[in-house]
Design an enzyme around this catalytic site. Sequence first.
Site, PDB file in Angstrom:
ATOM      1  N   LYS A 160       0.828  -1.088   0.014  1.00 40.40           N
ATOM      2  CA  LYS A 160      -0.067   0.036  -0.078  1.00 40.40           C
ATOM      3  C   LYS A 160       0.721   1.335  -0.002  1.00 40.40           C
ATOM      4  O   LYS A 160       2.118   0.943   0.188  1.00 40.40           O
ATOM      5  CB  LYS A 160      -1.018  -0.074   1.152  1.00 40.40           C
ATOM      6  CG  LYS A 160      -1.839  -1.208   1.152  1.00 40.40           C
ATOM      7  CD  LYS A 160      -2.599  -1.211   2.360  1.00 40.40           C
ATOM      8  CE  LYS A 160      -3.803  -2.538   2.363  1.00 40.40           C
ATOM      9  NZ  LYS A 160      -4.833  -2.720   3.601  1.00 40.40           N
ATOM     10  N   TYR A 213     -12.104  -3.056  -3.677  1.00 37.76           N
ATOM     11  CA  TYR A 213     -12.687  -3.308  -2.166  1.00 37.76           C
ATOM     12  C   TYR A 213     -14.235  -3.208  -2.243  1.00 37.76           C
ATOM     13  O   TYR A 213     -14.511  -2.970  -1.316  1.00 37.76           O
ATOM     14  CB  TYR A 213     -12.132  -1.930  -1.504  1.00 37.76           C
ATOM     15  CG  TYR A 213     -10.577  -2.431  -0.828  1.00 37.76           C
ATOM     16  CD1 TYR A 213     -10.401  -3.635  -0.025  1.00 37.76           C
ATOM     17  CD2 TYR A 213      -9.625  -1.250  -1.036  1.00 37.76           C
ATOM     18  CE1 TYR A 213      -8.973  -3.653   0.508  1.00 37.76           C
ATOM     19  CE2 TYR A 213      -8.262  -1.230  -0.431  1.00 37.76           C
ATOM     20  CZ  TYR A 213      -8.166  -2.815   0.285  1.00 37.76           C
ATOM     21  OH  TYR A 213      -6.780  -2.794   0.941  1.00 37.76           O
ATOM     22  N   PHE A 270     -15.766   2.418   7.020  1.00 34.90           N
ATOM     23  CA  PHE A 270     -14.410   3.062   6.876  1.00 34.90           C
ATOM     24  C   PHE A 270     -13.999   3.078   5.140  1.00 34.90           C
ATOM     25  O   PHE A 270     -12.608   3.270   4.919  1.00 34.90           O
ATOM     26  CB  PHE A 270     -13.387   2.256   7.726  1.00 34.90           C
ATOM     27  CG  PHE A 270     -13.558   0.730   7.305  1.00 34.90           C
ATOM     28  CD1 PHE A 270     -12.964   0.133   6.290  1.00 34.90           C
ATOM     29  CD2 PHE A 270     -13.931  -0.221   8.211  1.00 34.90           C
ATOM     30  CE1 PHE A 270     -12.984  -1.157   6.027  1.00 34.90           C
ATOM     31  CE2 PHE A 270     -14.257  -1.624   7.974  1.00 34.90           C
ATOM     32  CZ  PHE A 270     -13.648  -2.116   6.935  1.00 34.90           C
ATOM     33  N   THR A 302      -5.255  -8.399  10.366  1.00 35.28           N
ATOM     34  CA  THR A 302      -5.637  -7.173   9.784  1.00 35.28           C
ATOM     35  C   THR A 302      -5.369  -6.113  10.712  1.00 35.28           C
ATOM     36  O   THR A 302      -4.788  -4.989  10.057  1.00 35.28           O
ATOM     37  CB  THR A 302      -7.145  -6.999   9.392  1.00 35.28           C
ATOM     38  OG1 THR A 302      -7.493  -8.255   8.649  1.00 35.28           O
ATOM     39  CG2 THR A 302      -7.577  -5.812   9.114  1.00 35.28           C
ATOM     40  N   ARG A 315       2.724  -7.138   9.080  1.00 32.70           N
ATOM     41  CA  ARG A 315       2.255  -6.016   9.470  1.00 32.70           C
ATOM     42  C   ARG A 315       2.681  -6.011  11.188  1.00 32.70           C
ATOM     43  O   ARG A 315       2.699  -5.039  11.913  1.00 32.70           O
ATOM     44  CB  ARG A 315       0.572  -6.050   9.573  1.00 32.70           C
ATOM     45  CG  ARG A 315       0.091  -5.857   8.339  1.00 32.70           C
ATOM     46  CD  ARG A 315      -1.666  -6.503   8.289  1.00 32.70           C
ATOM     47  NE  ARG A 315      -1.992  -6.041   6.944  1.00 32.70           N
ATOM     48  CZ  ARG A 315      -3.093  -6.522   6.607  1.00 32.70           C
ATOM     49  NH1 ARG A 315      -3.831  -7.840   7.129  1.00 32.70           N
ATOM     50  NH2 ARG A 315      -3.863  -6.212   5.413  1.00 32.70           N
ATOM     51  N   ASN A 336      -1.999  -0.073   7.309  1.00 31.60           N
ATOM     52  CA  ASN A 336      -1.223  -1.632   7.778  1.00 31.60           C
ATOM     53  C   ASN A 336      -0.574  -2.135   6.443  1.00 31.60           C
ATOM     54  O   ASN A 336      -0.149  -3.271   6.551  1.00 31.60           O
ATOM     55  CB  ASN A 336      -2.415  -2.610   8.295  1.00 31.60           C
ATOM     56  CG  ASN A 336      -3.690  -2.817   7.062  1.00 31.60           C
ATOM     57  OD1 ASN A 336      -3.528  -2.343   6.063  1.00 31.60           O
ATOM     58  ND2 ASN A 336      -4.626  -3.676   7.475  1.00 31.60           N
ATOM     59  N   HIS A 382      -1.618  -5.584   1.249  1.00 32.19           N
ATOM     60  CA  HIS A 382      -2.899  -6.446   1.233  1.00 32.19           C
ATOM     61  C   HIS A 382      -2.461  -7.641   0.499  1.00 32.19           C
ATOM     62  O   HIS A 382      -1.503  -7.995  -0.226  1.00 32.19           O
ATOM     63  CB  HIS A 382      -3.669  -5.616  -0.010  1.00 32.19           C
ATOM     64  CG  HIS A 382      -4.844  -6.400  -0.643  1.00 32.19           C
ATOM     65  ND1 HIS A 382      -5.773  -6.400  -0.022  1.00 32.19           N
ATOM     66  CD2 HIS A 382      -4.859  -7.294  -1.557  1.00 32.19           C
ATOM     67  CE1 HIS A 382      -6.751  -7.321  -0.623  1.00 32.19           C
ATOM     68  NE2 HIS A 382      -6.094  -7.944  -1.647  1.00 32.19           N
ATOM     69  N   GLU A 415      -8.851 -10.721  -7.986  1.00 29.80           N
ATOM     70  CA  GLU A 415      -7.762  -9.654  -7.964  1.00 29.80           C
ATOM     71  C   GLU A 415      -6.728  -9.738  -9.051  1.00 29.80           C
ATOM     72  O   GLU A 415      -6.237  -8.715  -9.325  1.00 29.80           O
ATOM     73  CB  GLU A 415      -7.460  -9.643  -6.395  1.00 29.80           C
ATOM     74  CG  GLU A 415      -8.507  -9.163  -5.603  1.00 29.80           C
ATOM     75  CD  GLU A 415      -8.235  -9.493  -4.105  1.00 29.80           C
ATOM     76  OE1 GLU A 415      -6.926  -9.774  -3.758  1.00 29.80           O
ATOM     77  OE2 GLU A 415      -9.099  -9.127  -3.151  1.00 29.80           O
TER      78      GLU A 415
END
Length: 148
Positions: A9, A49, A57, A91, A102, A112, A115, A126
């Site tokens: 990310k 997502y 969120f 997560t 993480r 975090n 993914h 994906e």
Amino acid sequence: MEQTFIMIKPDGVQRGLVGQIICRFEQKGFTLKGLKLITVDRPFAEKHYQDLSAKPFFSGLVDYIISGPVVAMIWEGKNVVLTGRKIIGATNPAASEPGTIRGDFAIDIGRNIIHGSDSVESANKECALWFPDGPVNWQSSLHSWIYE
Ligand code: DAT
Ligand code: MG
């Protein structure tokens, strides 16, 4: 052979963790089958997502994912989806074990850093979304030293 979609990310890229994260998948013995640095737009992030679109969120999550370049990858190997999730950790980094990505590199759930697909089905979806031309077709010469 199973494949999974892994994305570093924007915070992972900004913090200079790309090399260390790739190292963990390489040293395990998984094979890199796709890799690109890319900034995605809002519709694309919302599609990635989409299963979370009803969550409170969601818009913050999308803002975060489009805030800078991400490293999108396809990794291949036996049980790579489940094992990839273990390498990544829980997560919420507050609950991620030390030794996981993480657990070692993140503090807040909304930062975090990585993914990973959560099932073979979502991995296939994906990988197809992020790599419409498919994976790079190559075989590691180490295969017989990693698999019995
Ligand atoms: P994961 O990324 O471990 O597969 P997920 O798919 O449930 O977790 O959620 C996607 C991302 O959304 C997650 O990495 C961080 C964010 N997120 C999940 N639950 C959250 C929450 N309760 N509050 C804030 N962000 C959350
Ligand atoms: Mg998920």
